[in-house]
Structures are given as C-alpha cells and as structure tokens.
Design a protein around this motif. Structure first.
Motif, PDB file in Angstrom:
ATOM      1  N   LYS A 160       0.836  -1.208   0.000  1.00 10.12           N
ATOM      2  CA  LYS A 160       0.000   0.000   0.000  1.00 10.12           C
ATOM      3  C   LYS A 160       0.870   1.257   0.000  1.00 10.12           C
ATOM      4  CE  LYS A 160      -3.428   0.065   2.965  1.00 10.12           C
ATOM      5  NZ  LYS A 160      -4.218  -0.244   4.188  1.00 10.12           N
ATOM      6  N   ASP A 161       1.913   1.240   0.824  1.00  5.22           N
ATOM      7  CA  ASP A 161       2.822   2.406   0.860  1.00  5.22           C
ATOM      8  C   ASP A 161       3.480   2.618  -0.494  1.00  5.22           C
ATOM      9  OD1 ASP A 161       2.210   2.782   3.514  1.00  5.22           O
ATOM     10  OD2 ASP A 161       3.997   1.775   4.275  1.00  5.22           O
ATOM     11  N   LEU A 162       3.902   1.529  -1.117  1.00  8.28           N
ATOM     12  CA  LEU A 162       4.540   1.621  -2.427  1.00  8.28           C
ATOM     13  C   LEU A 162       3.569   2.180  -3.459  1.00  8.28           C
ATOM     14  CD1 LEU A 162       6.770   0.866  -4.533  1.00  8.28           C
ATOM     15  CD2 LEU A 162       5.691  -1.385  -4.678  1.00  8.28           C
ATOM     16  N   CYS A 163       2.354   1.662  -3.484  1.00  8.42           N
ATOM     17  CA  CYS A 163       1.365   2.111  -4.471  1.00  8.42           C
ATOM     18  C   CYS A 163       0.953   3.562  -4.259  1.00  8.42           C
ATOM     19  CB  CYS A 163       0.142   1.203  -4.424  1.00  8.42           C
ATOM     20  SG  CYS A 163       0.478  -0.499  -4.942  1.00  8.42           S
ATOM     21  N   ASN A 164       0.846   3.965  -3.011  1.00  9.83           N
ATOM     22  CA  ASN A 164       0.438   5.331  -2.710  1.00  9.83           C
ATOM     23  C   ASN A 164       1.460   6.351  -3.221  1.00  9.83           C
ATOM     24  OD1 ASN A 164      -1.901   4.494  -1.465  1.00  9.83           O
ATOM     25  ND2 ASN A 164      -1.075   4.594   0.609  1.00  9.83           N
ATOM     26  N   LEU A 165       2.715   5.909  -3.278  1.00 10.55           N
ATOM     27  CA  LEU A 165       3.774   6.814  -3.791  1.00 10.55           C
ATOM     28  C   LEU A 165       3.745   6.913  -5.313  1.00 10.55           C
ATOM     29  CD1 LEU A 165       6.795   5.703  -1.567  1.00 10.55           C
ATOM     30  CD2 LEU A 165       5.532   7.855  -1.401  1.00 10.55           C
TER      31      LEU A 165
END
Length: 258
Positions: A251-256
């Motif tokens: 999720k953190d990766l995608c949000n970036l």
C-alpha cells in the motif's frame, strides 16, 4: 451477432493458433494467471466462428465430468453427454483451463484425442467416438507454481504444440487498460508502473504477482469514480496477500506511485 472480444496480440500467437487448428494439432497455453490466456481463446473461437466450451479444471474434475454419465430422469435411466463428448460430436473448440489441476484420469481420457487417432472411448457406453473434423482441444496451465503431481508429464505436454504467455510490455499493457476500461492513458501508465514494480519485488514471496486482470479491475473502479488509491488497494494489493506487513508495504509503495 456477438462482438469480437478485444485482444491485443503480443507475438505470433494468432498465426500459430490458426495453423494449429488447420493441422488439427492440440494447443497448449503456458503462463501465469491473468495474462490473457482465456481471452485469447475466446478471441480465436470468435475469429474462426467456432463454438467454444470452457472447463475450469480443479482437483475434483474427473473424466466422468468431461465425458458424461447416466442420470435418472423420471422412471428412465438416460445417458447425458459431458462437455468433451459434446465438443467432439459438434466440432467445437474445448478449452481445459488449468488442466494440470484435474484428476489423472482426465489426462488418460484425452490421450487418444491428442494424437493421430482423434477419438474418444466411452467405457460406459462401450463405443469409440471419432472427433468431428472441426474439433479442437486446447488446454492451459501455469508452470510457475505447479509442483510434483500438478506438473504436466512430458508424455502429455508433447502431444500439444505450446506457446508461452507472459505479461505484455508496459506500452502494450497500458493500451490494453485503455481499450478495456476507457481510462486515461496517464492513469493506465501509472497502474502498469505499479504492476512492474511489484512483479520485480521477488523478495516478498508472493504466490502470484500482479496480473493484467487485476489492473483492469483497478482501472474500471477508477473510471467509475472510486478514488485511485482505494481502487489500487482493493483491486491490486488485497487480492495478492493476507500478510498484513506485506499488505502495508505494498500500500505504501502504491500510494507513492499513483
């Protein structure tokens, strides 16, 4: 009149399939889930104007399920053809999706259909059916996770011509998303970049990675108005794993990136 399903060729697979059909040679598709194998077969069946019968194989799929069985109807016991027998008689294309998941007796049953004989012995009826001249047998499996008993034996694989399916290059995958969902090309490219990044994160130990199918789902949600980050979370991240730490990392990766 049925509309031709959208399919974007990534190699010579259309030409190969046409020659396979012309020469009555069984066709095997190899590749991970969500790379367009089933869509390709739907496309080719429409292109050749042939009836398509699809069987999604699983560990309980038996030869009886494919060939047929006796059933009780009123006071009578009658024979009911299975999908394979129907395809043989009608000259249809039968597609055994994930054939390696089926029980071993399915493989035994189709052997005589996948060589020069092109025939099926129905033990319960005591007859041998010759396949219609337009009959074609197509199968698929995912060699990435098949292990041990789920691996197709060489004696089975060598009865087919085979072609490998994989995730298309980024430009083509973005085109697919636009054609499937009418999403903006800029958003499509971002989704493809996310998929590419996750596919390269082998250290996460995911059983399956991001398929084009998942990206299409995310694009549909975004196009219908669901926020981009939430769409990616529910259509891409959550289906991949139940590991909470991995979910959060993804999720953190995608949000970036979205």
């Amino acid at each position: 009149m049925n509309t031709l399903p959208y399919y974007r060729a990534i190699g010579k697979e259309i030409e190969i399939f046409e020659h396979s059909y012309k020469n009555k040679i069984p066709f095997l598709l190899k590749g991970p889930t969500g790379t367009g194998k089933s869509r390709f077969i739907e496309f080719m069946a429409h292109k050749l104007d042939k009836k398509l019968i699809t069987i999604s194989c699983h560990e309980e799929t038996s030869s009886t399920d494919l060939i047929g069985r006796y059933i009780i109807k009123g006071a009578e016991t009658i024979w009911l053809d299975g999908p394979l027998t129907t395809a043989i008689k009608e000259g249809a294309i039968i597609y055994l999706d994930e054939i390696a998941e089926a029980r071993p007796d399915v493989i035994v049953a189709i052997h005589s259909l996948t060589d020069h004989r092109r025939e099926l012995f129905i033990d319960k009826l005591g007859i041998t059916l010759k396949a219609h001249q337009d009959f074609m047998l197509v199968a698929s499996f995912n060699p990435g996770y098949q292990k041990g008993f789920k691996e197709l034996k060489p004696s089975t694989r060598q009865r087919f011509i085979a072609t490998s399916f994989d995730y298309p290059e980024a430009k083509i995958e973005a085109e697919i998303l636009v054609n499937e969902t009418e999403i903006e090309i800029g958003v499509a490219k971002k989704l493809v970049n996310i998929a590419t990044k996750i596919r390269n994160l082998t250290e996460l130990g995911l059983a399956e990675t991001v398929s084009t199918r998942l990206l299409v789902d995310a694009a549909k949600l975004i196009h219908s108005g669901l926020p981009k980050r939430l769409s990616v979370e529910v259509a891409v991240v959550e289906p991949l794993t139940d590991d909470l730490e991995v979910v959060e990392a993804l999720k953190d990766l995608c949000n970036l990136m979205i």
